[in-house]
Design a protein around this motif. Sequence first.
Motif, PDB file in Angstrom:
ATOM      1  N   ARG A  87       0.839  -1.204   0.000  1.00 14.70           N
ATOM      2  CA  ARG A  87       0.000   0.000   0.000  1.00 14.70           C
ATOM      3  C   ARG A  87       0.877   1.258   0.000  1.00 14.70           C
ATOM      4  NH1 ARG A  87      -5.027   1.372   2.665  1.00 14.70           N
ATOM      5  NH2 ARG A  87      -5.016  -0.608   3.765  1.00 14.70           N
ATOM      6  N   ASN A  90       2.509   1.854  -3.269  1.00  7.74           N
ATOM      7  CA  ASN A  90       1.512   2.312  -4.234  1.00  7.74           C
ATOM      8  C   ASN A  90       1.205   3.791  -4.038  1.00  7.74           C
ATOM      9  OD1 ASN A  90      -1.660   2.614  -4.946  1.00  7.74           O
ATOM     10  ND2 ASN A  90      -0.664   1.119  -6.294  1.00  7.74           N
ATOM     11  N   GLU A  91       1.070   4.193  -2.759  1.00 10.09           N
ATOM     12  CA  GLU A  91       0.761   5.590  -2.456  1.00 10.09           C
ATOM     13  C   GLU A  91       1.924   6.510  -2.803  1.00 10.09           C
ATOM     14  OE1 GLU A  91      -0.225   5.343   1.648  1.00 10.09           O
ATOM     15  OE2 GLU A  91      -2.314   4.742   1.309  1.00 10.09           O
ATOM     16  N   GLY A  93       4.008   5.937  -5.226  1.00  6.46           N
ATOM     17  CA  GLY A  93       4.271   5.858  -6.662  1.00  6.46           C
ATOM     18  C   GLY A  93       5.401   4.925  -7.018  1.00  6.46           C
ATOM     19  N   SER A  96       2.906   0.353  -9.147  1.00  3.01           N
ATOM     20  CA  SER A  96       1.570   0.621  -9.697  1.00  3.01           C
ATOM     21  C   SER A  96       0.578  -0.494  -9.351  1.00  3.01           C
ATOM     22  CB  SER A  96       1.658   0.764 -11.217  1.00  3.01           C
ATOM     23  OG  SER A  96       2.168  -0.431 -11.791  1.00  3.01           O
ATOM     24  N   SER A  98      -2.030  -2.039  -7.448  1.00  2.00           N
ATOM     25  CA  SER A  98      -3.020  -1.567  -6.466  1.00  2.00           C
ATOM     26  C   SER A  98      -4.054  -2.642  -6.134  1.00  2.00           C
ATOM     27  CB  SER A  98      -3.747  -0.329  -7.017  1.00  2.00           C
ATOM     28  OG  SER A  98      -4.458  -0.667  -8.209  1.00  2.00           O
ATOM     29  N   THR A  99      -3.696  -3.902  -6.403  1.00  2.00           N
ATOM     30  CA  THR A  99      -4.670  -4.988  -6.229  1.00  2.00           C
ATOM     31  C   THR A  99      -4.131  -6.063  -5.283  1.00  2.00           C
ATOM     32  OG1 THR A  99      -5.438  -4.654  -8.495  1.00  2.00           O
ATOM     33  CG2 THR A  99      -6.058  -6.719  -7.448  1.00  2.00           C
ATOM     34  N   ASP A 126      -9.474  -3.929  -5.766  1.00  2.00           N
ATOM     35  CA  ASP A 126      -8.623  -2.860  -6.293  1.00  2.00           C
ATOM     36  C   ASP A 126      -8.672  -1.663  -5.360  1.00  2.00           C
ATOM     37  OD1 ASP A 126      -7.812  -0.450  -7.910  1.00  2.00           O
ATOM     38  OD2 ASP A 126      -7.513  -2.009  -9.418  1.00  2.00           O
ATOM     39  N   LEU A 127      -7.500  -1.256  -4.896  1.00  2.00           N
ATOM     40  CA  LEU A 127      -7.401  -0.162  -3.934  1.00  2.00           C
ATOM     41  C   LEU A 127      -7.861   1.166  -4.532  1.00  2.00           C
ATOM     42  CD1 LEU A 127      -6.353   0.279  -1.003  1.00  2.00           C
ATOM     43  CD2 LEU A 127      -4.179   0.962  -1.992  1.00  2.00           C
ATOM     44  N   LYS A 128      -7.652   1.357  -5.826  1.00  2.00           N
ATOM     45  CA  LYS A 128      -8.000   2.632  -6.462  1.00  2.00           C
ATOM     46  C   LYS A 128      -9.490   2.736  -6.762  1.00  2.00           C
ATOM     47  CE  LYS A 128      -3.438   3.433  -8.545  1.00  2.00           C
ATOM     48  NZ  LYS A 128      -2.682   3.522  -9.811  1.00  2.00           N
ATOM     49  N   THR A 129     -10.028   1.682  -7.374  1.00  2.00           N
ATOM     50  CA  THR A 129     -11.452   1.733  -7.754  1.00  2.00           C
ATOM     51  C   THR A 129     -12.371   1.342  -6.603  1.00  2.00           C
ATOM     52  OG1 THR A 129     -11.429  -0.564  -8.525  1.00  2.00           O
ATOM     53  CG2 THR A 129     -10.865   1.158 -10.129  1.00  2.00           C
ATOM     54  N   LYS A 130     -11.779   0.744  -5.531  1.00  2.00           N
ATOM     55  CA  LYS A 130     -12.556   0.270  -4.367  1.00  2.00           C
ATOM     56  C   LYS A 130     -13.608  -0.767  -4.788  1.00  2.00           C
ATOM     57  CE  LYS A 130     -10.712   3.306  -1.454  1.00  2.00           C
ATOM     58  NZ  LYS A 130      -9.812   4.002  -2.358  1.00  2.00           N
TER      59      LYS A 130
END
Length: 700
Positions: A87, A90-91, A93, A96, A98-99, A126-130
């Motif tokens: 995590r 990913n935060e 950068g 990439s 995020s899963t 997926d951490l980005k799309t939740k």
Amino acid sequence: MKIKKITIHNFRIYKGGNQIDFDNNANKNITVIAGRNGYGKTTLLTALVWVFYGRLMSQVEDKYKKEIKSTQGYENYLLSLFNNSARRENEEGVSSDSTFFVEVDLSDLLIPSIPCKIVKIRRSFDLKTKEETLVLLIDGDENELTKEVGYEVFINDFILPREIAKFFFFDAEKIVSLAEAKSKPELRNLSKAYSEVLGIKKYEELKKNLESLLIRLRRRGVTEYENSRLEELLTSEDDLQDLIDFNLHERDEADKKNTLLRVKSDGLQEKLIREGNAITLDELKELKENRDNLRQESKIIKGNLKKLLDLAPLVIAGKHLTRLHDQLGAENELLKGSLDSQSLKKEMKLFSENVMRKIYHLQLEPSTRKKIENSLKTASKERYDSEIVSFGKKEILLDFSEESFREFQAILNNIKTSYLEQFNKVVQEEKNNRILLSRTLRKIKEAEARKDNPLAKKIREEKADIENEIESLIQRKNNLIEEYGGLNQKLSSEKKTRSEYEKNFNLVTTDKKKFEVTETLLLKINKIIKNIKEDKKFSLQKAVFLGLKKLMHKDEFVTDVRVNIEEDVMDVDLIDSYGKVIDKEALSKGEQQLYASALLKALVDESGIKFPIFIDSPLQKFDKFHSENIIKDFYPSISEQVVLFPLLEKELSEKEYEYLKPNLSKAFLIENSVEGSKFKEIDTDYLFTEFKKEQSVYTY
């Protein structure tokens, strides 16, 4: 069915990709995945439950429900499952990715109408799309039937129902909840799982569907007013049922809180003893038991004394009591004499009449016959008067019946003989009891600490507050029990009113025929369910008993097993050598785990479900004798694929590992670093060697 492979990616402590390949050897069914505390054994179990059930994992075990609740919802819970290191990268950068996901490959799976070799289940977030995604592939392809049914439903109906997952993925230390279940809600939840495992649930669902159909048929074509009235009755029933469920929940919570408070109270009591430099906690408990026994004995003695004191006025009466006895005796004799005189008069009359009949046949002169008759009457009167003259001057004052007179004589005899001895004995018993109780209370008071000790005073005050809270909880539970009875009675009345109301509905001709057919089917399905439950009941009793006999080393501890089925509740009783039910809560944790293990084995055998079993902390509460039984007799036979997560040298010794090796197919060691944990396959002969190397690394 067997699990061929598990893949975990960025799930909690497992960073990046981690994979376990199982060797599904028919002759060697056990796999060991070992690691130190905190390395990810329990996480692997959580990952399996999540990949199969996702949001519905809270219905598998209470611990998942609590975890989801503590994170304030399932969405937040998913965020907590993401590996912290991944995590952060990913935060920042750096990465990439995020899963996170969990993937299982299943083999030897039998699905009706769908031939297959491998079924793959993959659940990801997926951490980005939740967004959470579930994919189910059969031999590498999506299947239209599974998509139409829905993946979640397909997994639950054709792979492993979530109600029984607790019997296949479990923490052996926590599975003792099977033995501790006592309240109605707990037993009802367990019974649902039993029904699913034993194959009864499908029939019960069919029964519910038929009952629903009957209700729909009966209500079809009703007027608007009838429908409105019916809705009111149904709403009232639902409200009452909600109140009953809440009542049961509150009682359960009160019991749990009461148990915790009693533990705290005992802890404070122990502190008081230490402060007072007095007796031990066990000795204090014994003193309190003696106090309670003496108080109970005092009540019995006082009851006996009260009975004796009821006779005291008669004892004090003395000579008057004797005069009363003489008067009652005389009256009794008088009544007997009166009865005898009446009999005499009757006999003499009959005799005279008989003599006169004989004389009449002699054909004497009338004057002579008259003289004889007068002479007989005179003689009879003189005889009668001579017999009753002695009773004429006596007077009846009390008029006791003969039974009352005999009771009085018994009381008088008791007063004259054993009364004084009984009275002196009871008085002495009361005196001894009072002295012993006084001594016991003084010892308890001394044990609880000196009054001039400020710390002891504070502890005593806290203990008093807890005791008051316990009393309040007991009172609340009693009120809840009373309320429960009233609510149940009211619900039964409401159901009866609604049922009678529905009977007045007029069925149309076509619905009437459907109604009759459905009623016939419902009777048959009820009979089938009853027969299945009875068959399963006896086979389950036998299986649990044999399992306990094999695992326990106390031969005469459990002599029988009884399965009780009452409506929607199924429970198991263990019977001792005296024919009494053993309190499962009173069993040691090891014995509870043995019972739970025997029950699990019996349920799996009876169900016929061939599914892998994953066990965390497999030997936590067992001594070396029971551990040997479990390793040799339980794990090799419970399933075709068994995966154990032991703590080496604590739960599983090298000697016990040797017992396991003949049935061991593979061994894995969980290694941990700053970034996370990884699985490392180890030759089964060198598991402990590798484990000790790792320990040596951490000692420097």
